[in-house]
Scaffold this motif. Sequence first.
Motif, PDB file in Angstrom:
ATOM      1  N   TRP A   1      42.629  40.173  39.833  1.00 14.33           N
ATOM      2  CA  TRP A   1      42.946  40.042  41.257  1.00 14.33           C
ATOM      3  C   TRP A   1      41.933  39.129  41.924  1.00 14.33           C
ATOM      4  O   TRP A   1      40.806  38.972  41.459  1.00 14.33           O
ATOM      5  CB  TRP A   1      42.911  41.411  41.935  1.00 14.33           C
ATOM      6  N   ASP A   2      42.340  38.541  43.048  1.00 17.24           N
ATOM      7  CA  ASP A   2      41.456  37.715  43.860  1.00 17.24           C
ATOM      8  C   ASP A   2      41.166  38.427  45.170  1.00 17.24           C
ATOM      9  O   ASP A   2      41.978  39.229  45.639  1.00 17.24           O
ATOM     10  CB  ASP A   2      42.111  36.360  44.183  1.00 17.24           C
TER      11      ASP A   2
ATOM     12  N   TYR B   1      46.661  44.124  51.221  1.00 19.49           N
ATOM     13  CA  TYR B   1      46.973  43.694  49.859  1.00 19.49           C
ATOM     14  C   TYR B   1      48.219  42.825  49.859  1.00 19.49           C
ATOM     15  O   TYR B   1      49.199  43.123  50.531  1.00 19.49           O
ATOM     16  CB  TYR B   1      47.218  44.899  48.948  1.00 19.49           C
ATOM     17  N   VAL B   2      48.175  41.748  49.070  1.00 21.97           N
ATOM     18  CA  VAL B   2      49.353  40.915  48.822  1.00 21.97           C
ATOM     19  C   VAL B   2      49.669  41.124  47.344  1.00 21.97           C
ATOM     20  O   VAL B   2      49.139  40.432  46.472  1.00 21.97           O
ATOM     21  CB  VAL B   2      49.077  39.426  49.136  1.00 21.97           C
ATOM     22  N   TYR B   3      50.497  42.108  47.071  1.00 18.67           N
ATOM     23  CA  TYR B   3      50.757  42.519  45.694  1.00 18.67           C
ATOM     24  C   TYR B   3      51.402  41.418  44.872  1.00 18.67           C
ATOM     25  O   TYR B   3      51.091  41.249  43.696  1.00 18.67           O
ATOM     26  CB  TYR B   3      51.621  43.783  45.674  1.00 18.67           C
ATOM     27  N   ALA B   4      52.298  40.643  45.457  1.00 19.01           N
ATOM     28  CA  ALA B   4      52.991  39.585  44.729  1.00 19.01           C
ATOM     29  C   ALA B   4      52.026  38.525  44.210  1.00 19.01           C
ATOM     30  O   ALA B   4      52.290  37.881  43.200  1.00 19.01           O
ATOM     31  CB  ALA B   4      54.042  38.937  45.623  1.00 19.01           C
ATOM     32  N   GLU B   5      50.900  38.342  44.885  1.00 21.75           N
ATOM     33  CA  GLU B   5      49.921  37.334  44.481  1.00 21.75           C
ATOM     34  C   GLU B   5      48.643  37.950  43.915  1.00 21.75           C
ATOM     35  O   GLU B   5      47.664  37.242  43.687  1.00 21.75           O
ATOM     36  CB  GLU B   5      49.586  36.444  45.673  1.00 21.75           C
ATOM     37  N   SER B   6      48.641  39.257  43.704  1.00 22.83           N
ATOM     38  CA  SER B   6      47.466  39.980  43.194  1.00 22.83           C
ATOM     39  C   SER B   6      46.218  39.606  43.972  1.00 22.83           C
ATOM     40  O   SER B   6      45.200  39.187  43.417  1.00 22.83           O
ATOM     41  CB  SER B   6      47.259  39.695  41.696  1.00 22.83           C
ATOM     42  N   THR B   7      46.309  39.746  45.300  1.00 22.27           N
ATOM     43  CA  THR B   7      45.226  39.340  46.187  1.00 22.27           C
ATOM     44  C   THR B   7      44.949  40.432  47.207  1.00 22.27           C
ATOM     45  O   THR B   7      45.867  41.042  47.744  1.00 22.27           O
ATOM     46  CB  THR B   7      45.602  38.040  46.930  1.00 22.27           C
TER      47      THR B   7
END
Length: 117
Positions: A59-60, A22-28
């Motif tokens: 999210w993506d 997960y890349v929480y800062a980019e909602s990915t």
Amino acid sequence: MRQSRRCSRSGCAQPAAATLTYVYAESTAVVGPLATYSEPHSYDLCEFHAERLTVPRGWDVVRHEVEVDDAGPTGDDLLALADAVREAARPEESDAEPVDNGSGRQRGHLRVLPNLP
């Protein structure tokens, strides 16, 4: 005897085929090939769960192609790694060579200066 990693989903005993990060800062959410090592902030998923992953609204999901029958690094990958290691080990060349104007002796990258009055 080497034990393969299992899917991180509870109740699933299938072998892991992909890694979820997960890349929480980019909602990915990123689903890619199985990582070499199990990392604390990533999740190993079987092929079934990797294909059916859903994320929260907004999210993506980034999916990198996962090859289940991946035999490891290719010859090109290993050559690229070897070239990168060689390049990193090569000493940096400076544009200007140090010039000794007679005021001291040069020894490697250090210079010994004479005693000043």
